[in-house]
Design a protein around this motif. Structure first.
Motif, PDB file in Angstrom:
ATOM      1  N   THR A 246       5.164   3.269  13.571  1.00  0.00           N
ATOM      2  CA  THR A 246       4.145   2.889  12.589  1.00  0.00           C
ATOM      3  C   THR A 246       3.686   4.144  11.827  1.00  0.00           C
ATOM      4  O   THR A 246       2.576   4.630  12.035  1.00  0.00           O
ATOM      5  N   PRO A 247       4.526   4.673  10.976  1.00  0.00           N
ATOM      6  CA  PRO A 247       4.196   5.918  10.274  1.00  0.00           C
ATOM      7  C   PRO A 247       3.178   5.711   9.162  1.00  0.00           C
ATOM      8  O   PRO A 247       3.030   4.611   8.619  1.00  0.00           O
ATOM      9  N   VAL A 248       2.521   6.794   8.810  1.00  0.00           N
ATOM     10  CA  VAL A 248       1.682   6.830   7.612  1.00  0.00           C
ATOM     11  C   VAL A 248       2.501   7.364   6.441  1.00  0.00           C
ATOM     12  O   VAL A 248       2.266   6.994   5.290  1.00  0.00           O
ATOM     13  N   ARG A 249       3.475   8.209   6.754  1.00  0.00           N
ATOM     14  CA  ARG A 249       4.300   8.851   5.729  1.00  0.00           C
ATOM     15  C   ARG A 249       5.763   8.853   6.195  1.00  0.00           C
ATOM     16  O   ARG A 249       6.024   9.044   7.394  1.00  0.00           O
TER      17      ARG A 249
ATOM     18  N   GLU B 116       0.809  -1.220   0.000  1.00  0.00           N
ATOM     19  CA  GLU B 116       0.000   0.000   0.000  1.00  0.00           C
ATOM     20  C   GLU B 116       0.843   1.271   0.000  1.00  0.00           C
ATOM     21  O   GLU B 116       0.323   2.379   0.157  1.00  0.00           O
ATOM     22  N   LEU B 117       2.152   1.158  -0.206  1.00  0.00           N
ATOM     23  CA  LEU B 117       2.993   2.346  -0.305  1.00  0.00           C
ATOM     24  C   LEU B 117       2.769   3.056  -1.639  1.00  0.00           C
ATOM     25  O   LEU B 117       2.509   2.418  -2.666  1.00  0.00           O
ATOM     26  N   ALA B 118       2.876   4.380  -1.600  1.00  0.00           N
ATOM     27  CA  ALA B 118       2.707   5.199  -2.795  1.00  0.00           C
ATOM     28  C   ALA B 118       3.647   6.389  -2.718  1.00  0.00           C
ATOM     29  O   ALA B 118       4.170   6.719  -1.647  1.00  0.00           O
TER      30      ALA B 118
ATOM     31  N   THR C 191      -3.310   4.012   6.719  1.00  0.00           N
ATOM     32  CA  THR C 191      -3.036   3.169   7.880  1.00  0.00           C
ATOM     33  C   THR C 191      -1.539   3.131   8.166  1.00  0.00           C
ATOM     34  O   THR C 191      -0.749   2.822   7.276  1.00  0.00           O
ATOM     35  N   GLY C 192      -1.161   3.453   9.394  1.00  0.00           N
ATOM     36  CA  GLY C 192       0.243   3.394   9.778  1.00  0.00           C
ATOM     37  C   GLY C 192       0.705   1.948   9.927  1.00  0.00           C
ATOM     38  O   GLY C 192      -0.034   1.105  10.443  1.00  0.00           O
TER      39      GLY C 192
END
Length: 256
Positions: A223-226, A79-81, A153-154
């Protein structure tokens, strides 16, 4: 005595089976972003500098590139972008970003137009493709290359593999002294923009640069989102940092 041993072995077998079933019912899985396949192949520009995917059309009247909507999304896997950074209303790779590449086997060079190449013959573990980061935070570039979880989601990013680009090595190796360094700093952020953790990785340390795919442990980001990446260096000149702000990475492992 034999009956007692049978009972002991049966109990032990039952315990092992129960533990196995419990593990299967609560698997701790991970996914790897390896940039392989037709979707990723289509994101490799036809030229490393000034190509249509990373720079857009060229405006001859104003001697500039018009920008592009280049980006990528590892949907249904990690789910990385990522997208290119924006400056003055346009997104162009020189503003900062992450570009997919398969340019390999390039000797170290000072030619910036070969910015997506590495001296190695493949991506990590013999793969075809990898990704190249460009950019560092300064007074003129407040945003640099990043990736994020598009579903919001992190997650824990366990690691990724990093190596130097041909342009970085060709520029730095002739001028680095025995105490010079260049490092990447990764900073994680949650959905509200609060830092979740940082991690550092040295591209050059004590004058020696890495020349192979090297694992970077990123679990310290929480647990990062970015995750944003920037590069800093002791190698400077009168204009600022003299080390090219590039690195290549591959096989990003994410805990699901």
């Amino acid at each position: 005595m034999k009956q007692t041993l049978k009972i002991i072995f049966a109990a032990a077998s039952a315990a092992i089976l129960a533990a196995s079933c419990q593990k299967d019912n609560n698997p701790e899985t991970s996914a790897v972003l390896g940039f392989e396949g037709g979707y990723w192949d289509a994101l490799i520009d036809s030229q490393q500098y000034g190509g249509p995917l990373l720079y857009g059309d060229y405006d001859e009247a104003n001697f500039t590139y018009l920008g592009t909507d280049y980006g990528w999304y590892d949907m249904g896997n990690t789910e990385l972008a990522s997208e290119l950074c924006e400056s003055n209303g346009s997104k162009v790779y020189w503003n900062g970003g992450h570009a997919i590449s398969d340019y390999t086997g390039q000797e170290p060079t000072t030619d910036y137009t070969l910015q997506l190449a590495i001296p190695l013959e493949s991506g990590h573990d013999g793969s075809k493709n990898f990704c190249v980061h460009n950019g560092y935070i300064s007074d003129f570039t407040p945003v640099t290359g990043y990736f994020y979880f598009k579903d919001g989601t992190g997650r824990t990013i366990e690691s990724m593999y990093v190596t130097n680009t041909s342009y970085y090595l060709g520029t730095v190796e002739p001028i680095a002294s025995s105490d010079d360094w260049t490092k990447i700093t990764a900073t994680g952020y949650d959905a509200e923009g609060n830092p979740t953790g940082t991690s550092e990785f040295y591209l050059t340390e004590n004058g020696e640069s890495i020349n192979g795919w090297t694992r970077w442990d990123l679990a310290g980001l929480g647990t990062p989102v970015r995750v944003e990446f920037t590069i800093s260096s002791s190698i400077v000149n009168e204009y600022g940092m003299a080390a090219p702000a590039y690195f290549a990475y591959d096989d990003v492992t994410v805990k699901l």
